[in-house]
Design a protein around this motif. Structure first.
Motif, PDB file in Angstrom:
ATOM      1  N   LYS A  87       0.816  -1.216   0.000  1.00 43.96           N
ATOM      2  CA  LYS A  87       0.000   0.000   0.000  1.00 43.96           C
ATOM      3  C   LYS A  87       0.852   1.270   0.000  1.00 43.96           C
ATOM      4  N   GLY A  88       2.088   1.131  -0.425  1.00 46.68           N
ATOM      5  CA  GLY A  88       2.984   2.266  -0.470  1.00 46.68           C
ATOM      6  C   GLY A  88       4.389   1.786  -0.793  1.00 46.68           C
ATOM      7  N   PRO A  89       5.401   2.636  -0.607  1.00 45.84           N
ATOM      8  CA  PRO A  89       6.780   2.263  -0.934  1.00 45.84           C
ATOM      9  C   PRO A  89       7.263   1.036  -0.157  1.00 45.84           C
ATOM     10  N   VAL A  90       8.133   0.272  -0.811  1.00 46.59           N
ATOM     11  CA  VAL A  90       8.637  -0.986  -0.259  1.00 46.59           C
ATOM     12  C   VAL A  90      10.133  -0.871   0.017  1.00 46.59           C
ATOM     13  N   TYR A  91      10.527  -1.399   1.171  1.00 42.82           N
ATOM     14  CA  TYR A  91      11.929  -1.441   1.589  1.00 42.82           C
ATOM     15  C   TYR A  91      12.339  -2.910   1.590  1.00 42.82           C
ATOM     16  N   ALA A  92      13.198  -3.301   0.618  1.00 41.87           N
ATOM     17  CA  ALA A  92      13.617  -4.699   0.491  1.00 41.87           C
ATOM     18  C   ALA A  92      15.078  -4.815   0.856  1.00 41.87           C
ATOM     19  N   HIS A  93      15.433  -5.878   1.579  1.00 40.12           N
ATOM     20  CA  HIS A  93      16.816  -5.991   2.024  1.00 40.12           C
ATOM     21  C   HIS A  93      17.308  -7.429   1.998  1.00 40.12           C
TER      22      HIS A  93
END
Length: 431
Positions: A87-93
């Motif tokens: 539902k918005g920006p994604v932080y992938a790590h």
């Protein structure tokens, strides 16, 4: 710790600590995707801890653990779904962010938004070496057969379309016919999704194959035969399963000669998908009738081995045998190390995204039910584990359909179909 903004939708990062993760929500991110398997080093947060921390912060969380050498189409698909569904920006790590960016660019290429020749430069422009992604695309382009998996979440089943890119001929393996045991409703959503894929790719169905009579879902083989005209096949020992369940169901009129299928395969039999040669391995243990289909460098191993983090299949169904299962698995692991193994189920341990492709080498190295085991220790482990497992909730519903090739019961005088199953028919089962 470093984070690199790839687009307004995606940022990739190296391993975050607790403080960094706690601040992600304040930075406007809606979701975090963890692409790092547990246990890579002692300093990383594990999946359970990260999930709990982000849940407290109100962020969505996805666990799609990969290594650089074991990324599969299922991982790419899961990453795409997690990013597009957020539902918005994604932080992938991951450890460095490279694996996260690799999953992203592979999805872009497979969906046609990026060309393979653009991948390396795209990585460099963001400070990443994406040579692994370039190599993955080259290997994928050379693979024959082409395999597409369809995960059915209600039962954790995986269905496959296996195709010859040269002739555009294909086989469908272990298709699911939708059934809701609470309402008795049936549907063909899963099978129709497969038919839509076949039409979209311009394929002709040459075979509809089941690896065994399934205990946890209805087979859509009969429905797909009606739609495509392709013949249905299964292992010859299905007749032994028919005789067994004829007694359990008290069903004297059931034909137990396997005539519900167009082809009964013996161990070592061959078949063709376009110009590709397939062969059949008899793989009993999970059931009396289980077979493995080997096509090119791909083997469809049904319920023998699962993904390495999930172990092996149960062997306590009527007619099952842990010793037979061990011998069947050893025959599968004798295939070349790079043989792709496609499992019949995935139950998403630890809440990770569904996966269904491994290799012989991965299974020998990492499957805890197999690595370093003897037949005696495997049988002891398997029997102890099976004693704790309840029967699949659809076993009595599904077997009476699947021992007839996926045909539903015939309508009665009022036009309705009815299932029949025995009370206390399976002995002392776990509740």
């Amino acid at each position: 710790m470093s984070a690199v903004k790839i687009s307004d939708r995606l940022t990739v990062a190296s391993q975050p600590d607790r403080e960094t993760l706690a601040g992600v929500a304040r930075q406007g991110f809606a979701a975090v995707i963890n692409n790092r398997p547990d246990g890579e080093d002692t300093s990383q947060l594990d999946n359970a801890s990260e999930r709990a921390l982000l849940g407290q912060a109100g962020l969505a969380y996805g666990f799609i653990p990969v290594t650089g050498t074991t990324i599969t189409a299922a991982d790419i698909q899961a990453f795409q779904q997690a990013t597009s569904g957020a539902k918005g920006p994604v932080y992938a790590h991951c450890r460095s962010g490279t694996r996260s960016l690799t999953l992203h660019v592979l999805g872009e290429v497979l969906d046609g938004r990026m060309k393979p020749g653009e991948v390396a430069a795209f990585g460099r422009s963001h400070g990443f070496d994406l040579s692994g992604a370039v190599d993955w695309l080259a290997r994928q382009a050379a693979r024959v057969p082409q395999v597409t998996g369809f995960h059915e979440p209600r039962t954790g089943s995986i269905q496959y379309v296996v195709s010859d890119p040269g002739t555009r001929r294909c086989a469908i393996i272990d298709p699911v016919y939708d059934f809701d045991e609470k309402s008795g409703a049936t549907a063909t959503h899963e099978a129709d999704q497969i038919l839509a894929h076949v039409a979209r790719e311009g394929l002709t169905v040459e075979w509809i194959l089941d690896t065994h009579p399934h205990a946890d879902h209805f087979s859509a083989a009969s429905y797909l035969k009606e739609k495509t005209g392709a013949p249905m096949g299964i292992g010859r020992h299905v007749t032994a399963v028919q005789r067994l369940w004829q007694t359990i169901y008290n069903w004297p009129e059931l034909r137990t000669d396997g005539s519900q299928w167009d082809r009964l395969f013996d161990d070592g039999d061959g078949f063709r998908i376009g110009d590709l040669e397939g062969r059949v391995m008899f793989s009993p243990g999970h059931t009396l009738a289980s077979v493995t289909y080997v096509v090119g460098d791909a083997a469809f191993v049904h319920d023998t081995v699962f993904m390495p983090d999930s172990g092996t299949a149960r062997a306590d169904f009527p007619g099952g045998s842990a010793s037979a299962l061990w011998r069947s698995i050893q025959a599968i692991l004798a295939l070349p190390d790079q043989t792709r193994l496609y499992t019949g189920h995935d139950y998403e341990p630890g809440g990770r995204a569904p996966k269904w492709e491994s290799t012989v080498a991965e299974q020998k190295r990492a499957n805890s039910h197999l690595a370093g085991m003897t037949e005696e220790s495997f049988v002891a482990l398997r029997q102890a584990r099976d004693h704790t497992l309840p029967m699949p909730k659809l076993i009595l519903h599904a077997l009476q359909v699947n021992i007839r090739g996926g045909r539903l019961p015939d309508p009665e005088a009022n036009g309705r179909r009815y299932l029949k199953f025995p009370l206390d028919g399976l002995g002392a089962a776990v509740w």
